[in-house]
Design an enzyme around this catalytic site. Structure first.
Site, PDB file in Angstrom:
ATOM      1  N   LYS A  79      -0.579 -11.188 -10.789  1.00 44.73           N
ATOM      2  CA  LYS A  79      -1.488 -12.320 -10.580  1.00 44.73           C
ATOM      3  C   LYS A  79      -1.755 -13.107 -11.865  1.00 44.73           C
ATOM      4  O   LYS A  79      -1.528 -12.615 -12.972  1.00 44.73           O
ATOM      5  CB  LYS A  79      -2.774 -11.837  -9.902  1.00 44.73           C
ATOM      6  N   ARG A 111      -1.272  -2.735  -3.910  1.00 44.08           N
ATOM      7  CA  ARG A 111      -0.276  -3.628  -3.294  1.00 44.08           C
ATOM      8  C   ARG A 111       0.530  -4.269  -4.405  1.00 44.08           C
ATOM      9  O   ARG A 111      -0.031  -5.011  -5.214  1.00 44.08           O
ATOM     10  CB  ARG A 111      -1.025  -4.685  -2.469  1.00 44.08           C
TER      11      ARG A 111
HETATM   12  N1  PMM Z   1      -2.858 -10.825  -2.528  1.00 46.15           N
HETATM   13  C1  PMM Z   1      -1.939 -11.683  -2.053  1.00 46.15           C
HETATM   14  C2  PMM Z   1      -1.526 -11.630  -0.704  1.00 46.15           C
HETATM   15  N2  PMM Z   1      -2.030 -10.703   0.130  1.00 46.15           N
HETATM   16  N3  PMM Z   1      -3.459  -8.866   0.506  1.00 46.15           N
HETATM   17  C3  PMM Z   1      -4.386  -8.014   0.063  1.00 46.15           C
HETATM   18  N4  PMM Z   1      -4.896  -7.085   0.904  1.00 46.15           N
HETATM   19  N5  PMM Z   1      -4.828  -8.032  -1.226  1.00 46.15           N
HETATM   20  C4  PMM Z   1      -4.366  -8.944  -2.120  1.00 46.15           C
HETATM   21  O1  PMM Z   1      -4.830  -8.923  -3.274  1.00 46.15           O
HETATM   22  C5  PMM Z   1      -3.390  -9.884  -1.687  1.00 46.15           C
HETATM   23  C6  PMM Z   1      -2.954  -9.801  -0.336  1.00 46.15           C
HETATM   24  C7  PMM Z   1      -1.367 -12.719  -2.959  1.00 46.15           C
HETATM   25  O2  PMM Z   1      -0.211 -12.236  -3.589  1.00 46.15           O
HETATM   26  P1  PMM Z   1       1.293 -12.607  -3.105  1.00 46.15           P
HETATM   27  O3  PMM Z   1       1.315 -14.083  -2.783  1.00 46.15           O
HETATM   28  O4  PMM Z   1       2.190 -12.293  -4.217  1.00 46.15           O
HETATM   29  O5  PMM Z   1       1.635 -11.797  -1.911  1.00 46.15           O
END
Ligand code: PMM
Length: 282
Positions: A224, A263
């Site tokens: 992030k 994650r």
């Molecule tokens: N962050 C992203 C997308 N989905 N889901 C959960 N539960 N927690 C998160 O911090 C989260 C998520 C954004 O990251 P990405 O675009 O790389 O998937």
């Protein structure tokens, strides 16, 4: 290596689980476009499983700051074939969606976790869909859609406010019949938060865990922007692909502080980090 059942509902398994990110999107912030073709996405999902992912989290809508919504038909078109193909694998399947219509379809196709980054706020029907199905539900702290979320960063005390607001989201899910043990909470790192808010929430990992003591806690810090800022050089923030060591460091920290799962986009090193912390903890 320690095997942990992703379907078990104990908040503190002997090892923190790794949820591998599989974004089937043209525009996610760190890997947008790489796995957009369904066949390539399925191959990548299998690769993440081989690297040690306990759960694969399939997403068809980018939530990067400033991003506009993906039409629902397009979101279904992106995720459904990938969920169908990966449902035959012996790995838990999560789908990252805020929409009840998408949740219904992916549950039918074999998803066992609904990961709603809006925590039931974008489409409250998703709570009813999950209450009536055999699935776990991730409720993330959220204040608004990606297009505007970085204008929603006013907090009196970010840790206390996130806990209060997320507790309301948990109560709303319980009120429509979602079983308490099926709820997983997530502080929503990077969602309606400044870099300093993200650090404050991470520093307060114990307080967050204590506030939701009987629930599983998931952290999503992978690649992030606040890590890009931390590692910035003369040419600006470190690009997303160069943030994996920092991500693994935070994975270790979250594991030490009792996280149920992290994650992450990169799986092998993060799984190693979770294994190592489990050994350290004895
Ligand atoms: N962050 C992203 C997308 N989905 N889901 C959960 N539960 N927690 C998160 O911090 C989260 C998520 C954004 O990251 P990405 O675009 O790389 O998937």
């Amino acid at each position: 290596m320690i095997d942990v059942d992703p379907a078990a509902t104990a908040p503190h398994p002997v090892r923190t689980l790794v949820m591998g990110v599989l974004n089937v999107t043209p525009d996610s912030f760190s890997d947008g476009g790489r796995w957009f073709d369904p066949a390539v996405a399925v191959d990548h999902g299998r690769d993440l499983i081989a690297q040690g992912a306990d759960i694969i989290d399939v997403g068809g809508e980018s939530t990067r700051p400033g991003c506009e919504r993906t039409p629902v038909e397009e979101e279904v078109r992106r995720v459904l074939p990938v969920v169908q193909a990966l449902s035959v694998e012996d790995t838990a399947l999560s789908v990252d969606t805020m929409r009840s219509q998408v949740a219904e379809k992916v549950i039918d196709a074999g998803a066992t976790i609904v990961n709603d980054v809006s925590g039931g706020l974008a489409d409250p029907d998703i709570l009813r869909v999950c209450a009536g199905a055999d699935v776990d539900l991730v409720l993330m702290h959220w204040r608004g859609q990606s297009a505007s979320m970085q204008t929603l960063t006013d907090y009196d005390d970010v840790v206390a406010d996130v806990i209060t607001e997320l507790s309301r989201q948990v109560d709303a899910a319980l009120a429509v019949g979602v079983a308490r043990e099926r709820i997983i909470v997530d502080p929503g790192i990077g969602f309606a938060k400044t870099a300093e808010h993200n650090w404050q929430l991470l520093r307060a990992a114990d307080a967050f865990q204590d506030a939701f003591a009987d629930l599983r806690v998931l952290w999503g810090v992978s690649r992030k922007g606040f890590l890009g800022q931390l590692l910035a050089g003369s040419r600006g923030p470190r690009p997303a692909m160069g943030r994996d060591a920092a991500t693994a460091a935070i994975t270790s920290y979250c594991a030490l502080h009792g996280a149920w799962a992290v994650r992450t986009h990169e799986v092998r090193d993060n799984r190693d980090a979770c294994e190592t912390v489990a050994a350290l903890r004895g």
